[in-house]
Design a protein around this motif. Structure first.
Motif, PDB file in Angstrom:
ATOM      1  N   VAL A 181     -11.140  -7.248  11.549  1.00  0.00           N
ATOM      2  CA  VAL A 181     -10.082  -6.274  11.839  1.00  0.00           C
ATOM      3  C   VAL A 181     -10.071  -5.198  10.763  1.00  0.00           C
ATOM      4  O   VAL A 181     -10.182  -5.489   9.577  1.00  0.00           O
ATOM      5  N   ASP A 182      -9.920  -3.961  11.219  1.00  0.00           N
ATOM      6  CA  ASP A 182      -9.782  -2.840  10.291  1.00  0.00           C
ATOM      7  C   ASP A 182      -8.597  -2.000  10.753  1.00  0.00           C
ATOM      8  O   ASP A 182      -8.417  -1.780  11.957  1.00  0.00           O
ATOM      9  N   ILE A 183      -7.779  -1.563   9.805  1.00  0.00           N
ATOM     10  CA  ILE A 183      -6.647  -0.690  10.126  1.00  0.00           C
ATOM     11  C   ILE A 183      -6.813   0.586   9.324  1.00  0.00           C
ATOM     12  O   ILE A 183      -6.964   0.552   8.100  1.00  0.00           O
TER      13      ILE A 183
ATOM     14  N   ALA B  23       4.595  -6.112   8.335  1.00  0.00           N
ATOM     15  CA  ALA B  23       5.637  -5.992   7.316  1.00  0.00           C
ATOM     16  C   ALA B  23       5.149  -5.070   6.206  1.00  0.00           C
ATOM     17  O   ALA B  23       3.995  -4.631   6.206  1.00  0.00           O
ATOM     18  N   GLN B  24       6.039  -4.776   5.242  1.00  0.00           N
ATOM     19  CA  GLN B  24       5.686  -3.977   4.067  1.00  0.00           C
ATOM     20  C   GLN B  24       6.426  -4.554   2.870  1.00  0.00           C
ATOM     21  O   GLN B  24       7.338  -5.355   3.051  1.00  0.00           O
ATOM     22  N   PRO B  25       6.034  -4.185   1.646  1.00  0.00           N
ATOM     23  CA  PRO B  25       6.538  -4.918   0.475  1.00  0.00           C
ATOM     24  C   PRO B  25       7.908  -4.505  -0.057  1.00  0.00           C
ATOM     25  O   PRO B  25       8.446  -5.193  -0.920  1.00  0.00           O
ATOM     26  N   TYR B  26       8.507  -3.417   0.398  1.00  0.00           N
ATOM     27  CA  TYR B  26       9.736  -2.918  -0.233  1.00  0.00           C
ATOM     28  C   TYR B  26      10.965  -3.537   0.428  1.00  0.00           C
ATOM     29  O   TYR B  26      11.116  -3.509   1.654  1.00  0.00           O
TER      30      TYR B  26
ATOM     31  N   ASN C 127       8.332   7.064  -5.733  1.00  0.00           N
ATOM     32  CA  ASN C 127       6.948   7.484  -5.519  1.00  0.00           C
ATOM     33  C   ASN C 127       6.109   6.238  -5.252  1.00  0.00           C
ATOM     34  O   ASN C 127       5.870   5.447  -6.151  1.00  0.00           O
ATOM     35  N   ALA C 128       5.676   6.085  -4.013  1.00  0.00           N
ATOM     36  CA  ALA C 128       4.894   4.899  -3.639  1.00  0.00           C
ATOM     37  C   ALA C 128       3.461   5.090  -4.099  1.00  0.00           C
ATOM     38  O   ALA C 128       2.747   5.947  -3.593  1.00  0.00           O
ATOM     39  N   GLY C 129       3.017   4.271  -5.066  1.00  0.00           N
ATOM     40  CA  GLY C 129       1.676   4.429  -5.629  1.00  0.00           C
ATOM     41  C   GLY C 129       0.562   3.935  -4.730  1.00  0.00           C
ATOM     42  O   GLY C 129      -0.268   4.705  -4.269  1.00  0.00           O
ATOM     43  N   LEU C 130       0.534   2.649  -4.449  1.00  0.00           N
ATOM     44  CA  LEU C 130      -0.478   2.062  -3.559  1.00  0.00           C
ATOM     45  C   LEU C 130       0.224   1.211  -2.512  1.00  0.00           C
ATOM     46  O   LEU C 130       0.148  -0.019  -2.539  1.00  0.00           O
ATOM     47  N   PRO C 131       0.914   1.832  -1.571  1.00  0.00           N
ATOM     48  CA  PRO C 131       1.625   1.040  -0.576  1.00  0.00           C
ATOM     49  C   PRO C 131       0.644   0.394   0.399  1.00  0.00           C
ATOM     50  O   PRO C 131      -0.449   0.882   0.616  1.00  0.00           O
TER      51      PRO C 131
ATOM     52  N   PHE D  49      -3.324  -4.502   4.078  1.00  0.00           N
ATOM     53  CA  PHE D  49      -4.179  -3.333   4.295  1.00  0.00           C
ATOM     54  C   PHE D  49      -3.639  -2.170   3.480  1.00  0.00           C
ATOM     55  O   PHE D  49      -2.497  -1.745   3.659  1.00  0.00           O
ATOM     56  N   ILE D  50      -4.471  -1.640   2.565  1.00  0.00           N
ATOM     57  CA  ILE D  50      -4.130  -0.432   1.807  1.00  0.00           C
ATOM     58  C   ILE D  50      -4.637   0.746   2.631  1.00  0.00           C
ATOM     59  O   ILE D  50      -5.815   0.823   2.948  1.00  0.00           O
ATOM     60  N   LEU D  51      -3.734   1.641   2.978  1.00  0.00           N
ATOM     61  CA  LEU D  51      -4.071   2.705   3.924  1.00  0.00           C
ATOM     62  C   LEU D  51      -4.506   4.007   3.255  1.00  0.00           C
ATOM     63  O   LEU D  51      -4.761   4.988   3.944  1.00  0.00           O
ATOM     64  N   GLY D  52      -4.586   4.038   1.952  1.00  0.00           N
ATOM     65  CA  GLY D  52      -5.156   5.191   1.267  1.00  0.00           C
ATOM     66  C   GLY D  52      -4.141   6.160   0.681  1.00  0.00           C
ATOM     67  O   GLY D  52      -2.938   6.042   0.899  1.00  0.00           O
ATOM     68  N   PRO D  53      -4.643   7.176  -0.059  1.00  0.00           N
ATOM     69  CA  PRO D  53      -3.757   8.102  -0.770  1.00  0.00           C
ATOM     70  C   PRO D  53      -2.950   9.012   0.158  1.00  0.00           C
ATOM     71  O   PRO D  53      -1.829   9.396  -0.166  1.00  0.00           O
TER      72      PRO D  53
END
Length: 197
Positions: free
Chosen positions: A73-75, A112-115, A153-157, A174-178
């Motif tokens: 799987v890739d997102i 989900a997400q971490p915040y 400021n979300a650094g590496l969400p 999955f890290i979705l990039g800058p």
């Protein structure tokens, strides 16, 4: 008679030579024993050969296990969704593309997400399934529930996605990039501007 030489048989005492030596009980027992030993050795050899053939017989190969879902799987991040962040609703959306490269279908059971101050929903809603060789666009909608618990400021969400296929269930981040990090930070600033909550 002098005492030298072997004793010679007397007259009429010579027999006719026989082709076989005389057989007694001991000779018959030896023959039976010999036959039993040969039969036992033959049986052992047959058993050993059969055992070897059984142990080295070709066995059908078990089918290979399918890959883990996180391996196929890739997102990828596509961009902002049509709903822009605003201060009133504190909600905003993003579009991502989920693709499955091979193996059995993969089911997404949770996103989900971490915040802590941010809730996440998606369209389509989990659980949803994607077949190998295809991709699916997902709209992620986030809503700020508490501005004090989200970063300015979300650094590496990243997104935490629970994946399931025929082999396993895995939670993968999955890290979705800058670009995603920048758009998320901007949306959080708009949603929480002039907010005391």
């Amino acid at each position: 008679m002098s005492g030298i030489g072997p004793v010679e048989p007397g007259e009429g005492t010579r027999g006719t030579p026989s082709s076989r030596p005389p057989r007694g009980r001991l000779a018959a027992r030896c023959d039976r024993h010999r036959r039993a030993v040969v039969a036992g050795a033959t049986a052992c050899a047959l058993l050993a050969g059969g055992g070897y053939l059984y142990a080295t017989r070709p066995r059908p190969q078990a089918p290979p296990l399918p890959p883990y879902p996180s391996q196929v799987v890739d997102i990828g991040y596509l961009g902002r969704a049509a709903t822009r962040a605003d201060e009133a609703t504190r909600a905003f959306g993003f579009e991502v593309l989920l693709g499955v490269t091979s193996g059995p279908p993969v089911t997404v059971t949770r996103i989900a997400q971490p915040y802590a101050g941010l809730s996440v929903t998606s369209a389509p809603r989990p659980p949803f399934r994607t077949k190998a060789g295809s991709s699916r666009k997902i709209i992620i909608t986030m809503r700020v529930t508490e501005c004090g618990k989200v970063p300015e400021n979300a650094g590496l969400p990243f997104l935490d996605v629970t994946l399931r296929n025929a082999r396993a269930i895995q939670v993968h981040s999955f890290i979705l990039g800058p670009r995603y990090a920048r758009h998320l930070s901007e949306a959080l600033q708009v949603a929480c501007s002039n907010s005391s909550v």
